[in-house]
Design an enzyme around this catalytic site. Structure first.
Site, PDB file in Angstrom:
ATOM      1  N   LYS A  78       0.831  -1.208   0.000  1.00  0.00           N
ATOM      2  CA  LYS A  78       0.000   0.000   0.000  1.00  0.00           C
ATOM      3  C   LYS A  78       0.861   1.251   0.000  1.00  0.00           C
ATOM      4  O   LYS A  78       0.646   2.170  -0.791  1.00  0.00           O
ATOM      5  CB  LYS A  78      -0.906   0.010   1.241  1.00  0.00           C
ATOM      6  CG  LYS A  78      -1.552   1.362   1.503  1.00  0.00           C
ATOM      7  CD  LYS A  78      -2.448   1.338   2.717  1.00  0.00           C
ATOM      8  CE  LYS A  78      -1.844   1.858   3.992  1.00  0.00           C
ATOM      9  NZ  LYS A  78      -1.601   3.298   4.067  1.00  0.00           N
ATOM     10  N   ASN A  79       1.836   1.292   0.911  1.00  0.00           N
ATOM     11  CA  ASN A  79       2.603   2.529   1.071  1.00  0.00           C
ATOM     12  C   ASN A  79       3.587   2.784  -0.065  1.00  0.00           C
ATOM     13  O   ASN A  79       4.198   3.849  -0.126  1.00  0.00           O
ATOM     14  CB  ASN A  79       3.342   2.532   2.417  1.00  0.00           C
ATOM     15  CG  ASN A  79       2.383   2.797   3.566  1.00  0.00           C
ATOM     16  OD1 ASN A  79       1.200   3.046   3.344  1.00  0.00           O
ATOM     17  ND2 ASN A  79       2.898   2.736   4.776  1.00  0.00           N
ATOM     18  N   CYS A 110      -5.861   7.882   9.288  1.00  0.00           N
ATOM     19  CA  CYS A 110      -5.977   7.250  10.593  1.00  0.00           C
ATOM     20  C   CYS A 110      -5.891   8.286  11.707  1.00  0.00           C
ATOM     21  O   CYS A 110      -5.139   9.252  11.609  1.00  0.00           O
ATOM     22  CB  CYS A 110      -4.836   6.253  10.785  1.00  0.00           C
ATOM     23  SG  CYS A 110      -5.072   4.731   9.891  1.00  0.00           S
ATOM     24  N   ARG A 115      -0.546  14.433  13.048  1.00  0.00           N
ATOM     25  CA  ARG A 115      -0.116  14.191  11.675  1.00  0.00           C
ATOM     26  C   ARG A 115      -0.228  15.419  10.764  1.00  0.00           C
ATOM     27  O   ARG A 115      -0.958  15.404   9.768  1.00  0.00           O
ATOM     28  CB  ARG A 115      -0.883  13.014  11.068  1.00  0.00           C
ATOM     29  CG  ARG A 115      -0.738  11.774  11.899  1.00  0.00           C
ATOM     30  CD  ARG A 115      -1.311  10.570  11.231  1.00  0.00           C
ATOM     31  NE  ARG A 115      -0.414   9.998  10.254  1.00  0.00           N
ATOM     32  CZ  ARG A 115      -0.660   8.870   9.606  1.00  0.00           C
ATOM     33  NH1 ARG A 115      -1.768   8.229   9.821  1.00  0.00           N
ATOM     34  NH2 ARG A 115       0.205   8.402   8.738  1.00  0.00           N
ATOM     35  N   ASP A 156       4.260   0.831  11.926  1.00  0.00           N
ATOM     36  CA  ASP A 156       3.109   0.133  11.334  1.00  0.00           C
ATOM     37  C   ASP A 156       3.017  -1.333  11.768  1.00  0.00           C
ATOM     38  O   ASP A 156       2.048  -2.014  11.433  1.00  0.00           O
ATOM     39  CB  ASP A 156       3.162   0.219   9.801  1.00  0.00           C
ATOM     40  CG  ASP A 156       2.753   1.595   9.296  1.00  0.00           C
ATOM     41  OD1 ASP A 156       2.261   2.405  10.096  1.00  0.00           O
ATOM     42  OD2 ASP A 156       2.929   1.853   8.086  1.00  0.00           O
ATOM     43  N   ARG A 168      -8.989  -0.530   3.999  1.00  0.00           N
ATOM     44  CA  ARG A 168      -8.218   0.570   3.423  1.00  0.00           C
ATOM     45  C   ARG A 168      -6.819   0.096   3.049  1.00  0.00           C
ATOM     46  O   ARG A 168      -6.248   0.556   2.067  1.00  0.00           O
ATOM     47  CB  ARG A 168      -8.071   1.706   4.440  1.00  0.00           C
ATOM     48  CG  ARG A 168      -9.272   2.609   4.575  1.00  0.00           C
ATOM     49  CD  ARG A 168      -8.934   3.814   5.451  1.00  0.00           C
ATOM     50  NE  ARG A 168      -7.602   4.303   5.132  1.00  0.00           N
ATOM     51  CZ  ARG A 168      -6.693   4.692   6.028  1.00  0.00           C
ATOM     52  NH1 ARG A 168      -6.974   4.679   7.297  1.00  0.00           N
ATOM     53  NH2 ARG A 168      -5.510   5.106   5.655  1.00  0.00           N
TER      54      ARG A 168
HETATM   55  C1  UD1 Z   1       3.885   7.096   6.399  1.00  0.00           C
HETATM   56  C2  UD1 Z   1       3.098   5.837   6.133  1.00  0.00           C
HETATM   57  C3  UD1 Z   1       2.485   5.326   7.435  1.00  0.00           C
HETATM   58  C4  UD1 Z   1       3.569   5.154   8.488  1.00  0.00           C
HETATM   59  C5  UD1 Z   1       4.404   6.417   8.634  1.00  0.00           C
HETATM   60  C6  UD1 Z   1       5.606   6.235   9.549  1.00  0.00           C
HETATM   61  C7  UD1 Z   1       2.345   6.127   3.852  1.00  0.00           C
HETATM   62  C8  UD1 Z   1       1.212   6.373   2.932  1.00  0.00           C
HETATM   63  N1  UD1 Z   1       2.050   6.130   5.173  1.00  0.00           N
HETATM   64  O1  UD1 Z   1       2.981   8.071   6.880  1.00  0.00           O
HETATM   65  O2  UD1 Z   1       1.857   4.082   7.168  1.00  0.00           O
HETATM   66  O3  UD1 Z   1       2.976   4.865   9.728  1.00  0.00           O
HETATM   67  O4  UD1 Z   1       4.902   6.840   7.347  1.00  0.00           O
HETATM   68  O5  UD1 Z   1       6.434   5.217   9.085  1.00  0.00           O
HETATM   69  O6  UD1 Z   1       3.462   5.901   3.441  1.00  0.00           O
HETATM   70  N2  UD1 Z   1       5.278  14.973  10.766  1.00  0.00           N
HETATM   71  C9  UD1 Z   1       5.184  16.304  11.052  1.00  0.00           C
HETATM   72  N3  UD1 Z   1       5.011  17.179  10.012  1.00  0.00           N
HETATM   73  C10 UD1 Z   1       4.946  16.757   8.715  1.00  0.00           C
HETATM   74  C11 UD1 Z   1       5.056  15.387   8.431  1.00  0.00           C
HETATM   75  C12 UD1 Z   1       5.218  14.510   9.490  1.00  0.00           C
HETATM   76  O7  UD1 Z   1       5.244  16.712  12.203  1.00  0.00           O
HETATM   77  O8  UD1 Z   1       4.800  17.615   7.821  1.00  0.00           O
HETATM   78  C13 UD1 Z   1       5.451  13.987  11.876  1.00  0.00           C
HETATM   79  C14 UD1 Z   1       4.243  13.064  12.032  1.00  0.00           C
HETATM   80  O9  UD1 Z   1       3.237  13.640  12.808  1.00  0.00           O
HETATM   81  C15 UD1 Z   1       4.880  11.862  12.689  1.00  0.00           C
HETATM   82  C16 UD1 Z   1       6.277  11.805  12.052  1.00  0.00           C
HETATM   83  O10 UD1 Z   1       6.498  13.114  11.536  1.00  0.00           O
HETATM   84  O11 UD1 Z   1       5.012  12.079  14.065  1.00  0.00           O
HETATM   85  C17 UD1 Z   1       6.436  10.801  10.924  1.00  0.00           C
HETATM   86  O12 UD1 Z   1       5.367  10.913  10.032  1.00  0.00           O
HETATM   87  P1  UD1 Z   1       5.491  10.579   8.473  1.00  0.00           P
HETATM   88  O13 UD1 Z   1       6.713   9.761   8.217  1.00  0.00           O
HETATM   89  O14 UD1 Z   1       5.341  11.837   7.710  1.00  0.00           O
HETATM   90  O15 UD1 Z   1       4.221   9.695   8.244  1.00  0.00           O
HETATM   91  P2  UD1 Z   1       3.393   9.584   6.904  1.00  0.00           P
HETATM   92  O16 UD1 Z   1       4.313   9.879   5.786  1.00  0.00           O
HETATM   93  O17 UD1 Z   1       2.141  10.326   7.031  1.00  0.00           O
END
Ligand code: UD1
Length: 419
Positions: free
Chosen positions: A22-23, A116, A121, A306, A398
């Protein structure tokens, strides 16, 4: 709303194949926005999130065909560079269209994401990095409204002080068509970032530093058609391993991305589960007691967040006490209260869950709260005596490609009741 019924304590046996990730599939679908030709994806899993992404690409005026195992995506004409709230409210990954839209079409209007409920996030890091490339960004009525400067995005040095997976992907995609060189330091090293980079390279992008935390991207004029095979889903593979460990028996898992799973294999072995590689096939055997094993979630190559909920399900029947520390998302323990309904002994101390193993879980009704949490409830129910019922399984659909059917084929007594 569908629910899943499980009669626990039936050992599993047989062979199961891991589906596409998925990711990886989500950012890969977003790369189509960058191309002036057809992007064909193979090994595409059947997931609700991907249907949402295909609807999103169609809404923009592109052609997005999803057939079993394949996707054909052609966004060579664009009508609206927009991701509306109605389409993206369930899926945070919608933010992934922002970078490609700005890079290729110079403007974007993207609803702030849902997804989620596992923490705040935000996407501030995505936006800050795009601004460093010259994008002009406003927030208006729940939407990110962005445009590229005259002449397009410019290469920049971007440092992420928090590792962000989709943030890295968004920037990497944007940089492929920017003017000049972009260097991303503090880049996420998740295997799905590499998979996305490989597809971009096949489309003609110039990217180096794959698998490291420093990516260098030299912008090119245009990207063309390509065919790419989506990598297998390491989280689905990890979930199936824990299923076999909790239900007992012997399961053969084929097509798992072994290298990407090393941090998970290490911890599962430490927990007393026997994993044996026979060519491409992983044999999972679990007869003895589960050893309580501590984990701390970290960006790759650390233990993946995850897999945290699923590993916690395993630890509920451990022989002593396991400390499970979540460092990525602040609110990713919603499965704790549901697991407790089965008799699990878990207390929360800040970002750490203290899991005291119990001798036996017993079936109960539960409610899925997010994607990976729903998998952990299913896993725990496989180990529990008696019947469990899991409501709100739309979270599961999902991100898992027919997990209930795959478990049923392995002999689990699991049944979906359609609403
Ligand atoms: C992706 C994955 C998700 C996984 C996560 C962490 C996809 C579609 N989803 O989510 O399944 O759980 O990586 O491995 O690939 N953060 C900020 N600001 C930002 C972006 C992130 O503060 O602009 C923080 C988030 O709140 C979190 C951390 O950074 O605490 C990591 O998040 P991130 O790696 O961005 O997660 P996703 O990319 O949303």
């Amino acid at each position: 709303m569908d629910k899943i019924l499980i009669e626990g304590q039936t050992p599993l046996a047989g062979q199961v194949r891991v589906s596409g990730a998925k990711n990886a599939a989500l950012p890969l679908m977003a790369t189509a926005i960058l191309s002036s030709g057809l992007l064909t994806l193979e090994n595409v899993p059947n997931l609700r999130d991907l249907t949402t992404m295909a609807n999103l690409l169609r809404h923009m005026g592109g052609r997005a065909e999803l057939a079993p195992g394949r996707a054909g995506l052609d966004i060579s004409a664009l009508i609206t560079p927009e991701a509306p709230y109605e389409l993206v409210k369930t899926m945070r990954a919608s933010a992934l269209v922002l970078g490609p839209l700005l890079a290729r079409w110079g403007r974007a209007r993207v609803s702030l994401p849902g997804g989620c409920a596992i923490g705040a996030r935000p996407i501030d890091l995505h936006l800050k990095a795009l601004e460093a490339m010259g994008a002009i960004i406003d927030l208006d009525g729940g939407y990110v409204v962005a445009r590229a400067p005259q002449g397009g995005l410019c290469g920049a040095h971007i440092h992420f002080d928090t590792v962000t997976v989709t943030g890295t992907e968004n920037l990497m995609m944007a940089a492929t068509l920017a003017r000049g060189r972009t260097v991303i330091t503090g880049a996420a090293r998740e295997p799905e970032v590499t998979d996305t980079a490989l597809a971009l390279q096949a489309m003609g992008a110039k990217i180096s530093g794959l698998d490291t935390d420093e990516l260098t991207i030299d912008g090119v004029e245009a990207l063309g058609p390509a065919t790419h095979r989506v990598m297998p889903d390491r989280i689905e593979a990890g979930t199936l391993i824990v299923a076999a460990a909790l239900a007992g028996g012997r399961v053969m898992i084929s097509g798992a991305p072994h290298q990407a799973l090393d941090p998970v294999y290490d911890k599962i072995r430490e927990a007393g589960v026997t994993l044996t590689l026979e060519g491409d096939v992983l044999r999972v055997e679990s007869d003895g007691p589960v050893k309580s094993t501590n984990i701390t979630t970290r960006p790759h190559p650390g233990f993946p967040t995850d897999m945290q909920a699923q590993f916690m399900a395993l630890m509920t029947v451990g022989h002593s006490v396991a400390m499970i520390t979540e460092t990525i998302f602040e609110n990713r323990f919603m499965h704790v209260s549901e697991l407790s309904r089965l008799g699990a002994d878990i207390t929360l101390e800040g970002r750490t869950a203290v899991v005291r193993g119990v001798r036996r879980l017993s079936g109960a009704p539960m409610m899925a709260t997010d994607l990976r949490a729903s998998a952990s409830l299913i896993l725990a129910a496989l180990a529990a005596r008696g019947q469990s019922e899991i409501a709100r399984v739309y979270h599961l659909d999902r991100g898992y490609d027919r997990l209930d059917e795959k478990l049923m084929a392995l002999g689990a007594r699991i049944r979906r009741v359609r609403a």
